[in-house]
Write an enzyme that holds these catalytic residues in place. Structure first.
Site, PDB file in Angstrom:
ATOM      1  N   LEU A 221      16.888  31.657 -17.676  1.00 49.21           N
ATOM      2  CA  LEU A 221      17.772  31.347 -16.548  1.00 49.21           C
ATOM      3  C   LEU A 221      19.231  31.563 -16.936  1.00 49.21           C
ATOM      4  O   LEU A 221      19.670  31.173 -18.021  1.00 49.21           O
ATOM      5  CB  LEU A 221      17.571  29.893 -16.126  1.00 49.21           C
ATOM      6  CG  LEU A 221      18.473  29.379 -14.989  1.00 49.21           C
ATOM      7  CD1 LEU A 221      18.115  30.059 -13.674  1.00 49.21           C
ATOM      8  CD2 LEU A 221      18.370  27.858 -14.864  1.00 49.21           C
TER       9      LEU A 221
ATOM     10  N   ASP B 201      27.413  18.301  -3.249  1.00 50.71           N
ATOM     11  CA  ASP B 201      28.299  17.384  -2.537  1.00 50.71           C
ATOM     12  C   ASP B 201      27.587  16.067  -2.222  1.00 50.71           C
ATOM     13  O   ASP B 201      26.372  16.041  -2.021  1.00 50.71           O
ATOM     14  CB  ASP B 201      28.752  18.050  -1.231  1.00 50.71           C
ATOM     15  CG  ASP B 201      29.897  17.297  -0.566  1.00 50.71           C
ATOM     16  OD1 ASP B 201      30.612  16.549  -1.260  1.00 50.71           O
ATOM     17  OD2 ASP B 201      30.065  17.452   0.656  1.00 50.71           O
TER      18      ASP B 201
ATOM     19  N   HIS C 232      28.032  10.090  -9.380  1.00 52.22           N
ATOM     20  CA  HIS C 232      28.176  11.274 -10.223  1.00 52.22           C
ATOM     21  C   HIS C 232      27.177  11.241 -11.380  1.00 52.22           C
ATOM     22  O   HIS C 232      26.642  12.281 -11.782  1.00 52.22           O
ATOM     23  CB  HIS C 232      29.605  11.370 -10.750  1.00 52.22           C
ATOM     24  CG  HIS C 232      30.630  11.571  -9.677  1.00 52.22           C
ATOM     25  ND1 HIS C 232      30.560  12.602  -8.767  1.00 52.22           N
ATOM     26  CD2 HIS C 232      31.759  10.869  -9.362  1.00 52.22           C
ATOM     27  CE1 HIS C 232      31.591  12.533  -7.934  1.00 52.22           C
ATOM     28  NE2 HIS C 232      32.332  11.488  -8.283  1.00 52.22           N
TER      29      HIS C 232
END
Length: 249
Positions: free
Chosen positions: A127, A16, A33
């Site tokens: 991962l 956020d 962004h």
């Protein structure tokens, strides 16, 4: 910290603050962004060395479609650019990628790339990276309940046999362990419809800094703090210790 294959750590991050980071600097929101996308690459690279085996990133919620059209379009371009630019690198680093969410509202060309990335990284065993796009916890649960109801109506599932396992199996995350630790950046102290079922016993950290300022060093500090917590899972004493050992095995 070197990765210990005998343990598992699933970290979820609510990324956020990109737009506010940009606005505070007099930049268009899409610039935030863009900066945030670069942070994703850094965090994905750093995660395994911190003992993180599963990383789930909240990239775009079901509610985010209500943002200005230009911002949504910019985000879709960023997602496309990330996949195209990182596909080979993710494979080289043995990262398996999954996407969760509805998908059908995502542009067709982006859906195709998402499918391609999942396919090309399916055999990776390092991962486990899960990216939530057009995802909402309530929507996920609603879809799961519809699926269970359809199975019951068709006679494939007896209502009296429906339990937590049946619900979990109907979720987007059916192949993933529940999250252990969830981080939210930018100072907001709410879960925002993220992994509502799965995070029942997750530990949370709410950090004030926005996502573009979230560095691998910050992640390392947060993980260290998490490892110092004592997870009780609603139990006490020796019961809690035993439950923690099972959860981390």
């Amino acid at each position: 910290m070197p990765r210990d294959e005998s343990t598992r750590l699933h970290v979820g991050i609510i990324m956020d603050g990109n737009g506010r980071w940009a606005e505070a600097r007099g930049l268009p929101r899409v610039a935030g962004h863009t900066k945030g996308a670069r942070r994703v690459s850094e965090i994905v690279t750093a995660a395994p060395d911190l003992g993180i085996t599963h990383l789930t990133l909240y990239a775009f919620s079901t509610e985010n479609w209500q943002r200005p059209v230009a911002e949504v379009q910019g985000l879709m371009r960023l997602f496309r650019g990330y996949i195209l630019g990182k596909m080979d690198s993710l494979r080289a680093h043995d990262v398996r990628v999954r996407f969760i969410g509805m998908r059908h509202r995502v542009p067709a060309h982006l859906r195709q790339l998402m499918d391609l990335l999942e396919d090309k990284t399916r055999a990776c065993r390092g991962l486990n990276l899960t990216i939530a796009i057009d995802y909402g916890g309530r929507d996920e649960l609603t879809r799961a309940l519809r699926d269970i109801a359809a199975q019951a109506a068709g006679g494939a599932l007896a209502p009296e046999t429906i339990g937590e396992a049946a619900v979990a199996e109907a979720l987007d995350t059916r192949d993933l362990p529940d999250p252990d630790f969830i981080i939210r950046t930018s100072g907001e102290c709410r879960v925002s419809n993220f992994l509502l079922w799965q995070a029942t016993y997750a530990e949370y950290a709410f950090l004030k800094l926005p996502w573009p300022d979230f560095t691998p060093a910050v992640l390392a500090e947060a993980v260290e703090g998490y490892r110092g917590r004592h997870r009780r899972f609603g139990l006490i004493g020796a019961q809690a210790s035993a439950a923690r050992a099972v959860a981390e095995s």
